[in-house]
Every structure is written in C-alpha cells, then in structure tokens.
Design a protein around this motif. Structure first.
Motif, PDB file in Angstrom:
ATOM      1  N   ALA A 232      -3.707  53.825 -46.001  1.00 58.78           N
ATOM      2  CA  ALA A 232      -3.948  54.710 -47.150  1.00 58.78           C
ATOM      3  C   ALA A 232      -4.668  53.959 -48.261  1.00 58.78           C
ATOM      4  N   SER A 233      -4.303  52.681 -48.469  1.00 65.07           N
ATOM      5  CA  SER A 233      -4.955  51.920 -49.540  1.00 65.07           C
ATOM      6  C   SER A 233      -6.425  51.691 -49.206  1.00 65.07           C
ATOM      7  N   LYS A 234      -6.726  51.450 -47.925  1.00 65.17           N
ATOM      8  CA  LYS A 234      -8.120  51.201 -47.546  1.00 65.17           C
ATOM      9  C   LYS A 234      -8.927  52.498 -47.516  1.00 65.17           C
ATOM     10  N   ALA A 235      -8.262  53.630 -47.220  1.00 71.74           N
ATOM     11  CA  ALA A 235      -8.939  54.924 -47.345  1.00 71.74           C
ATOM     12  C   ALA A 235      -9.313  55.150 -48.813  1.00 71.74           C
ATOM     13  N   ALA A 236      -8.414  54.740 -49.719  1.00 71.57           N
ATOM     14  CA  ALA A 236      -8.701  54.856 -51.153  1.00 71.57           C
ATOM     15  C   ALA A 236      -9.855  53.937 -51.551  1.00 71.57           C
ATOM     16  N   VAL A 237      -9.908  52.750 -50.963  1.00 70.17           N
ATOM     17  CA  VAL A 237     -10.997  51.812 -51.258  1.00 70.17           C
ATOM     18  C   VAL A 237     -12.343  52.413 -50.825  1.00 70.17           C
ATOM     19  N   LYS A 238     -12.345  53.105 -49.706  1.00 68.00           N
ATOM     20  CA  LYS A 238     -13.568  53.765 -49.238  1.00 68.00           C
ATOM     21  C   LYS A 238     -14.038  54.791 -50.284  1.00 68.00           C
ATOM     22  N   SER A 239     -13.128  55.660 -50.734  1.00 75.32           N
ATOM     23  CA  SER A 239     -13.479  56.651 -51.765  1.00 75.32           C
ATOM     24  C   SER A 239     -13.929  55.987 -53.060  1.00 75.32           C
ATOM     25  N   LEU A 240     -13.193  54.962 -53.460  1.00 74.90           N
ATOM     26  CA  LEU A 240     -13.509  54.252 -54.704  1.00 74.90           C
ATOM     27  C   LEU A 240     -14.930  53.683 -54.652  1.00 74.90           C
ATOM     28  N   THR A 241     -15.273  53.063 -53.529  1.00 70.04           N
ATOM     29  CA  THR A 241     -16.569  52.393 -53.415  1.00 70.04           C
ATOM     30  C   THR A 241     -17.702  53.412 -53.298  1.00 70.04           C
ATOM     31  N   GLU A 242     -17.459  54.513 -52.587  1.00 73.30           N
ATOM     32  CA  GLU A 242     -18.443  55.603 -52.538  1.00 73.30           C
ATOM     33  C   GLU A 242     -18.686  56.157 -53.939  1.00 73.30           C
ATOM     34  N   GLY A 243     -17.591  56.321 -54.697  1.00 73.99           N
ATOM     35  CA  GLY A 243     -17.720  56.812 -56.074  1.00 73.99           C
ATOM     36  C   GLY A 243     -18.539  55.859 -56.931  1.00 73.99           C
ATOM     37  N   LEU A 244     -18.277  54.563 -56.786  1.00 75.02           N
ATOM     38  CA  LEU A 244     -19.009  53.553 -57.558  1.00 75.02           C
ATOM     39  C   LEU A 244     -20.503  53.608 -57.234  1.00 75.02           C
ATOM     40  N   ALA A 245     -20.826  53.695 -55.933  1.00 78.50           N
ATOM     41  CA  ALA A 245     -22.240  53.736 -55.517  1.00 78.50           C
ATOM     42  C   ALA A 245     -22.931  54.948 -56.142  1.00 78.50           C
ATOM     43  N   HIS A 246     -22.259  56.076 -56.099  1.00 74.78           N
ATOM     44  CA  HIS A 246     -22.819  57.317 -56.641  1.00 74.78           C
ATOM     45  C   HIS A 246     -23.043  57.194 -58.149  1.00 74.78           C
ATOM     46  N   GLU A 247     -22.042  56.659 -58.852  1.00 77.36           N
ATOM     47  CA  GLU A 247     -22.150  56.542 -60.311  1.00 77.36           C
ATOM     48  C   GLU A 247     -23.261  55.574 -60.722  1.00 77.36           C
ATOM     49  N   LEU A 248     -23.390  54.479 -59.993  1.00 73.20           N
ATOM     50  CA  LEU A 248     -24.442  53.506 -60.320  1.00 73.20           C
ATOM     51  C   LEU A 248     -25.821  54.127 -60.105  1.00 73.20           C
ATOM     52  N   ARG A 249     -25.938  54.915 -59.044  1.00 74.34           N
ATOM     53  CA  ARG A 249     -27.206  55.555 -58.691  1.00 74.34           C
ATOM     54  C   ARG A 249     -27.647  56.561 -59.751  1.00 74.34           C
ATOM     55  N   HIS A 250     -26.674  57.220 -60.379  1.00 73.99           N
ATOM     56  CA  HIS A 250     -27.014  58.291 -61.321  1.00 73.99           C
ATOM     57  C   HIS A 250     -27.041  57.827 -62.770  1.00 73.99           C
ATOM     58  N   ARG A 251     -26.635  56.603 -63.025  1.00 74.72           N
ATOM     59  CA  ARG A 251     -26.546  56.144 -64.406  1.00 74.72           C
ATOM     60  C   ARG A 251     -27.941  55.875 -64.992  1.00 74.72           C
ATOM     61  N   ARG A 252     -28.123  56.247 -66.271  1.00 80.39           N
ATOM     62  CA  ARG A 252     -29.368  55.961 -66.981  1.00 80.39           C
ATOM     63  C   ARG A 252     -29.043  55.250 -68.273  1.00 80.39           C
ATOM     64  N   PRO A 253     -29.784  54.181 -68.622  1.00 83.37           N
ATOM     65  CA  PRO A 253     -30.832  53.565 -67.834  1.00 83.37           C
ATOM     66  C   PRO A 253     -30.284  53.011 -66.516  1.00 83.37           C
ATOM     67  N   ALA A 254     -31.103  53.045 -65.460  1.00 85.24           N
ATOM     68  CA  ALA A 254     -30.657  52.651 -64.129  1.00 85.24           C
ATOM     69  C   ALA A 254     -30.246  51.186 -64.104  1.00 85.24           C
ATOM     70  N   PRO A 255     -28.973  50.895 -63.734  1.00 89.79           N
ATOM     71  CA  PRO A 255     -28.571  49.487 -63.635  1.00 89.79           C
ATOM     72  C   PRO A 255     -29.189  48.828 -62.397  1.00 89.79           C
ATOM     73  N   ASN A 256     -29.364  47.525 -62.491  1.00 89.62           N
ATOM     74  CA  ASN A 256     -29.923  46.773 -61.355  1.00 89.62           C
ATOM     75  C   ASN A 256     -28.745  46.291 -60.492  1.00 89.62           C
ATOM     76  N   LEU A 257     -27.976  47.244 -60.005  1.00 94.64           N
ATOM     77  CA  LEU A 257     -26.686  46.922 -59.389  1.00 94.64           C
ATOM     78  C   LEU A 257     -26.367  47.945 -58.303  1.00 94.64           C
ATOM     79  N   THR A 258     -25.936  47.451 -57.129  1.00 98.45           N
ATOM     80  CA  THR A 258     -25.570  48.368 -56.040  1.00 98.45           C
ATOM     81  C   THR A 258     -24.182  48.016 -55.513  1.00 98.45           C
ATOM     82  N   ALA A 259     -23.534  49.017 -54.895  1.00 96.49           N
ATOM     83  CA  ALA A 259     -22.207  48.814 -54.305  1.00 96.49           C
ATOM     84  C   ALA A 259     -22.322  48.881 -52.785  1.00 96.49           C
ATOM     85  N   HIS A 260     -21.435  48.168 -52.111  1.00101.58           N
ATOM     86  CA  HIS A 260     -21.462  48.098 -50.644  1.00101.58           C
ATOM     87  C   HIS A 260     -20.032  48.091 -50.106  1.00101.58           C
ATOM     88  N   LEU A 261     -19.794  48.850 -49.047  1.00102.75           N
ATOM     89  CA  LEU A 261     -18.474  48.880 -48.423  1.00102.75           C
ATOM     90  C   LEU A 261     -18.523  48.056 -47.137  1.00102.75           C
TER      91      LEU A 261
END
Ligand code: NAG
Ligand code: NAG
Ligand code: NAG
Length: 295
Positions: A168-197
């Motif tokens: 369950a904790s690792k399923a949560a980590v998957k959601s957390l990291t997907e959320g982070l990737a999405h937020e970084l992608r949509h943030r303006r000004p665009a950060p020079n930062l990516t997330a990886h699972l």
C-alpha cells in the motif's frame, strides 16, 4: 564498463550534486557508487549511522573526501530532512539528482496482513510515504527555482501480495510520483526539473534479511549495480516509469502482468485475480498467448 560512463548528460555529469536517502546499504549505496564513479558529489543520508560511516569511506575513495557529505537522517522527521537540505545547500548550493530511496518493510516480526500490526503499518507509512513527502516538501521549492536541470527519482516497487502495508505504501509512492511529474509539467514558469518512478526488479544486494552476507547471487536476481546502471540509463533517456527487469522477469513479462492487473478492473475480475484460484489458470494462458505473440 558502465554504458553511461564518460558521456555528458545535462543532469548526470561530473561536478553535479546527488542527494540519496537510504544511501548506507542496498540499492541506495549502489547508486551512490555509480554516481560517484561518474564524478558527482554525493550527499549520503541514512538513519543507520554506523553503516553510513562505512559507506562514506567507500564513496570517498571514489570521489575524494571533499565531495562526500554524510548526514544521518530519519526521513520520517521533517526537521531532520530540513537539516539535510540546509547542509547540502550550504556546502554545494544546488542539487541535480535527488534520489528518494529510504524504505522499510515493517517492524521486526510484523504480520503484514491488512488488519494486524498497526504500529508496523504506521512505521511503514511514516518512512516510505511521509519520508518521501517530507523530502519533496523540503527540496522541491529549491529545485524548481534552480537554473540547471534536476531530476527526482522516487523508489517504488513491484511487490506482490504478502506485505499489505509495504504494498500500500508503494502504491501511494506511485501516485505521489505521478502527481509530482504532472505538477512539474504544468507549472509556470516551467521548472528545469523532472520526476521519475524507479521500480527495481529482483535485486541482490549482498545481504539477506538478517544482514548476513548471502553465499552468492541467486541466478534469477540482478546485482544492485546492474539495477542502478539500468535505472541511470533510463533517467538519461528521460523515461518516467523505470521498470527494471531481472534474470527471471523480462520487460515483456512485466508489461503483460501490468495489462492483466488493469484488466481486473476493466473486465470485472476479482481483486488480484492473478493469484485467485479460479483465475490463475486463465492468467497463465494469457501470459503464454501474450509471449507467443511476441515471437
Ligand atoms: C536546463 O538545464 C540545462 C542543463 O543544466 C541547461 O543547459 C538549460 O539551459 C536549462 N534550461 C532552461 C530553460 O533553463
Ligand atoms: C543476469 O543478467 C545480467 C545482466 O543482463 C547478466 O550480466 C548475467 O550474466 C545474467 N545471469 C546471471 C546468472 O546472473
Ligand atoms: C499484489 C498487490 O497488491 N500488488 C499491488 C502492489 O502495489 C502496486 C502499486 O505499487 C499495484 O500495482 C499492485 O497491484
């Protein structure tokens, strides 16, 4: 030799800074070694101070004393994570690779079912999920403003049934990291930062559960070095999902299993039908057919 050695990459290159939690042993230590070999400066964070000391000597032999920071850290405590960040930024001013890797499987002797061992449940979530949330909360506000590129690598798992809290904790980590990737992608000004699972396969770290050195690597497992080199190659490639194979489980087998799991919902099968007495034969047939189509 490493497939990635001596290549220039905007993030993973000599002189860049890597911060690794859970760095004193296993995959975290293997990652520290591989990144040190590429000339990165390494901040090692771990709750186990004595293992951390041994690890820091090994890393210092590769990159030199001045390129290693050792910060004993319990990632479940926000104030210790803040201290880690402050040490790293005061010393090197920037972070290129943040590897959120600290994890536990439960309290000694825990049962691992969905309804037992509340203390163990809390501890697993405090470290595996809230430890990662603490690290993101503390480092991301700095990393989104830096000019040079950065990557955040969160360690997930393909764990099957057997330890409900860990899974369950690792399923949560998957959601957390997907959320982070999405937020970084949509943030303006665009950060020079990516997330990886990062989803390791069966990895032999040289230690058994009881911390006794095991005789030799089981044939089916990959060494932690093989797992880490594969991960780094995929980060360099810009992949979000880094599903690592081993000598028993190919990428094709993992992909078919994932499609079957998604099919449980889409086709109305019972939970975890891969391990269900009535469905496991169907699952085996699906795997045989799927693999035969690839030939
Ligand atoms: C992102 O970082 C890379 C490498 O550090 C740099 O070359 C590039 O100019 C940066 N991009 C932006 C938009 O700042
Ligand atoms: C396992 O896979 C690795 C990496 O592909 C390979 O080097 C090794 O020879 C394989 N076999 C065993 C038994 O470890
Ligand atoms: C068997 C089991 O519960 N597997 C789940 C573990 O968690 C992952 C997510 O990280 C699920 O995809 C699996 O179905």
């Amino acid at each position: 030799m490493s497939p990635v050695a001596n290549e220039f990459h905007p993030v993973i290159h000599a002189g860049a800074v890597a911060v690794i939690t859970g760095a004193a042993s296993g995959i975290g230590l293997a990652a520290a070694k591989e990144l040190a070999k590429l000339g990165l400066k390494i901040a090692l964070a771990d709750i186990d101070e004595s293992k951390l000391k041994t690890a820091s000597k090994e890393i210092a032999e590769i990159v030199g004393d001045s390129n290693v920071l050792v910060v004993p850290t319990d990632v479940s405590k926000i104030e210790e994570v803040v201290k880690l960040r402050d040490r790293v930024y005061e010393t090197w001013g920037e972070v290129s690779v943040l590897m959120n890797n600290a994890g536990v499987s439960g309290l000694p002797g825990h049962k691992g079912t969905s309804w037992e061992g509340l203390d163990s449940w809390k501890m697993v979530f405090d470290v595996n999920l809230f430890g990662m949330v603490n690290v993101q909360h503390t480092f991301v506000p700095n990393m989104i403003h830096q000019e040079n590129a950065g990557v955040i690598i969160n360690t997930g798992s393909k764990q099957g049934p057997g330890n409900a809290a860990y899974n369950a904790s690792k399923a949560a980590v998957k959601s957390l990291t997907e959320g982070l990737a999405h937020e970084l992608r949509h943030r303006r000004p665009a950060p020079n930062l990516t997330a990886h699972l990062f989803i390791p396969g069966w990895t032999y770290t040289g230690l058994t559960g009881a911390n006794e050195p095991a005789a030799e690597k089981p044939a089916g497992a990959w060494t932690s070095q093989e797992t880490v080199r594969y991960m780094l190659e995929r980060v360099r490639n810009g992949d979000f999902y880094i599903l690592v194979p081993d000598n028993e489980t190919t990428n094709e087998v993992d992909h078919l299993r994932i499609m079957w799991g998604a099919g449980d919902i889409a086709e109305g099968r019972p939970a975890l039908s891969r391990w269900h007495p009535t469905y496991s034969a169907l699952f085996e047939e699906y795997m045989r057919d799927g693999l035969a189509q690839l030939d």
